[in-house]
Design a protein around this motif. Structure first.
Motif, PDB file in Angstrom:
ATOM      1  N   LEU A   1       0.785  -1.356  -0.105  1.00  0.00           N
ATOM      2  CA  LEU A   1      -0.054   0.084  -0.204  1.00  0.00           C
ATOM      3  C   LEU A   1       0.890   1.274  -0.109  1.00  0.00           C
ATOM      4  O   LEU A   1       1.913   1.111   0.965  1.00  0.00           O
ATOM      5  N   GLU A   2       0.787   2.174  -0.951  1.00  0.00           N
ATOM      6  CA  GLU A   2       1.486   3.653  -0.810  1.00  0.00           C
ATOM      7  C   GLU A   2       0.461   4.625  -0.978  1.00  0.00           C
ATOM      8  O   GLU A   2      -0.560   4.602  -1.385  1.00  0.00           O
ATOM      9  N   THR A   3       1.094   5.598  -0.341  1.00  0.00           N
ATOM     10  CA  THR A   3       0.107   6.882  -0.016  1.00  0.00           C
ATOM     11  C   THR A   3       0.689   7.803  -1.087  1.00  0.00           C
ATOM     12  O   THR A   3       2.046   8.037  -1.147  1.00  0.00           O
TER      13      THR A   3
ATOM     14  N   GLN B   1       2.494 -20.930 -11.651  1.00  0.00           N
ATOM     15  CA  GLN B   1       3.251 -22.313 -11.957  1.00  0.00           C
ATOM     16  C   GLN B   1       3.569 -22.272 -13.666  1.00  0.00           C
ATOM     17  O   GLN B   1       4.719 -22.899 -13.952  1.00  0.00           O
ATOM     18  N   SER B   2       2.608 -21.826 -14.340  1.00  0.00           N
ATOM     19  CA  SER B   2       2.883 -21.995 -15.722  1.00  0.00           C
ATOM     20  C   SER B   2       4.063 -20.815 -16.273  1.00  0.00           C
ATOM     21  O   SER B   2       4.194 -20.758 -17.500  1.00  0.00           O
ATOM     22  N   GLU B   3       4.336 -20.135 -15.379  1.00  0.00           N
ATOM     23  CA  GLU B   3       5.559 -19.060 -15.691  1.00  0.00           C
ATOM     24  C   GLU B   3       4.834 -17.727 -16.218  1.00  0.00           C
ATOM     25  O   GLU B   3       5.344 -16.825 -16.682  1.00  0.00           O
ATOM     26  N   SER B   4       3.635 -17.772 -16.397  1.00  0.00           N
ATOM     27  CA  SER B   4       2.857 -16.372 -16.604  1.00  0.00           C
ATOM     28  C   SER B   4       2.986 -15.858 -15.442  1.00  0.00           C
ATOM     29  O   SER B   4       3.128 -15.981 -14.551  1.00  0.00           O
ATOM     30  N   ARG B   5       2.904 -14.357 -15.734  1.00  0.00           N
ATOM     31  CA  ARG B   5       3.039 -13.397 -14.601  1.00  0.00           C
ATOM     32  C   ARG B   5       2.074 -12.249 -14.714  1.00  0.00           C
ATOM     33  O   ARG B   5       1.619 -11.868 -15.694  1.00  0.00           O
ATOM     34  N   LEU B   6       1.785 -11.922 -13.463  1.00  0.00           N
ATOM     35  CA  LEU B   6       0.595 -10.948 -13.113  1.00  0.00           C
ATOM     36  C   LEU B   6       1.181  -9.782 -12.413  1.00  0.00           C
ATOM     37  O   LEU B   6       1.794 -10.019 -11.408  1.00  0.00           O
ATOM     38  N   SER B   7       0.859  -8.569 -13.123  1.00  0.00           N
ATOM     39  CA  SER B   7       1.164  -7.435 -11.948  1.00  0.00           C
ATOM     40  C   SER B   7      -0.204  -6.487 -12.089  1.00  0.00           C
ATOM     41  O   SER B   7      -0.903  -6.617 -12.825  1.00  0.00           O
ATOM     42  N   PHE B   8      -0.431  -5.679 -11.155  1.00  0.00           N
ATOM     43  CA  PHE B   8      -1.584  -4.927 -10.882  1.00  0.00           C
ATOM     44  C   PHE B   8      -1.487  -3.665 -10.005  1.00  0.00           C
ATOM     45  O   PHE B   8      -0.578  -3.757  -9.215  1.00  0.00           O
ATOM     46  N   ASN B   9      -2.219  -2.581 -10.359  1.00  0.00           N
ATOM     47  CA  ASN B   9      -2.373  -1.663  -9.259  1.00  0.00           C
ATOM     48  C   ASN B   9      -3.613  -1.043  -9.271  1.00  0.00           C
ATOM     49  O   ASN B   9      -4.404  -1.268 -10.395  1.00  0.00           O
ATOM     50  N   ILE B  10      -3.897  -0.406  -8.015  1.00  0.00           N
ATOM     51  CA  ILE B  10      -5.336   0.108  -7.656  1.00  0.00           C
ATOM     52  C   ILE B  10      -5.317   1.237  -7.026  1.00  0.00           C
ATOM     53  O   ILE B  10      -4.743   1.502  -5.789  1.00  0.00           O
ATOM     54  N   LEU B  11      -5.833   2.457  -7.608  1.00  0.00           N
ATOM     55  CA  LEU B  11      -5.758   3.733  -7.084  1.00  0.00           C
ATOM     56  C   LEU B  11      -6.964   4.118  -6.636  1.00  0.00           C
ATOM     57  O   LEU B  11      -8.238   3.908  -7.303  1.00  0.00           O
ATOM     58  N   MET B  12      -7.109   4.582  -5.284  1.00  0.00           N
ATOM     59  CA  MET B  12      -8.241   4.639  -4.601  1.00  0.00           C
ATOM     60  C   MET B  12      -8.307   6.156  -3.779  1.00  0.00           C
ATOM     61  O   MET B  12      -7.137   6.665  -3.397  1.00  0.00           O
ATOM     62  N   GLU B  13      -9.303   6.549  -3.618  1.00  0.00           N
ATOM     63  CA  GLU B  13      -9.600   7.990  -3.182  1.00  0.00           C
ATOM     64  C   GLU B  13     -10.693   8.100  -2.069  1.00  0.00           C
ATOM     65  O   GLU B  13     -11.696   7.258  -2.291  1.00  0.00           O
TER      66      GLU B  13
END
Length: 143
Positions: A35-37, A53-65
């Motif tokens: 969590l970043e402010t 396990q399949s070597e696929s990669r997931l990244s995400f970000n969610i900005l909230m106010e």
């Protein structure tokens, strides 16, 4: 979309990723998301990368106010990079601001591979989005 406090969502997403590891879908347990402010009190959940396990990669970000009724999701990005598949990437985005033509670039949309197409996608709770990606999209897409 209004949610509870970002720290609670962070714990829920972390718990979900740990369950995915326990079920053998992710390679290891992660300390993500963090969590970043930001300036103005905005909170952002950031997950640099988890590996399936399949070597696929997931990244995400969610900005909230924060608003009077709770925490409002302003934008999110979920990037799934698929390994050894006919489709190499999928990105699901909720844009902070709508484009000039919402029929051409809907606020929430997804991209498949290197396509510039903005395919409409329903706005969902980030917990549901993570579940959909881990249980259905990563497993089935591009095989």
């Amino acid at each position: 979309m209004i949610l509870e406090h970002p720290s609670k969502l962070r714990l829920q997403l972390r718990h979900y990723l740990a369950e995915q590891t326990n079920h053998g879908k992710l390679k290891r347990t992660y300390d993500e998301p963090r969590l970043e402010t930001h300036v103005g009190g905005l909170q952002e959940l950031v997950c640099e990368e988890v590996e399936f396990q399949s070597e696929s990669r997931l990244s995400f970000n969610i900005l909230m106010e924060e608003e009077h009724t709770g925490w409002f999701v302003k934008r999110f990005n979920f990037d799934l990079h698929l390994e050894r598949r006919s489709i190499n990437m999928i990105r699901i985005e909720l844009k902070q601001k709508m484009g000039r033509d919402p029929l051409r670039v809907p606020r929430c949309h997804f991209h498949i591979g290197d396509s510039k197409a903005h395919i409409p996608f329903p706005i969902m709770n980030p917990r549901l989005m993570l579940h959909l990606i881990c249980e259905h999209i990563e497993v089935d897409l591009g095989l």
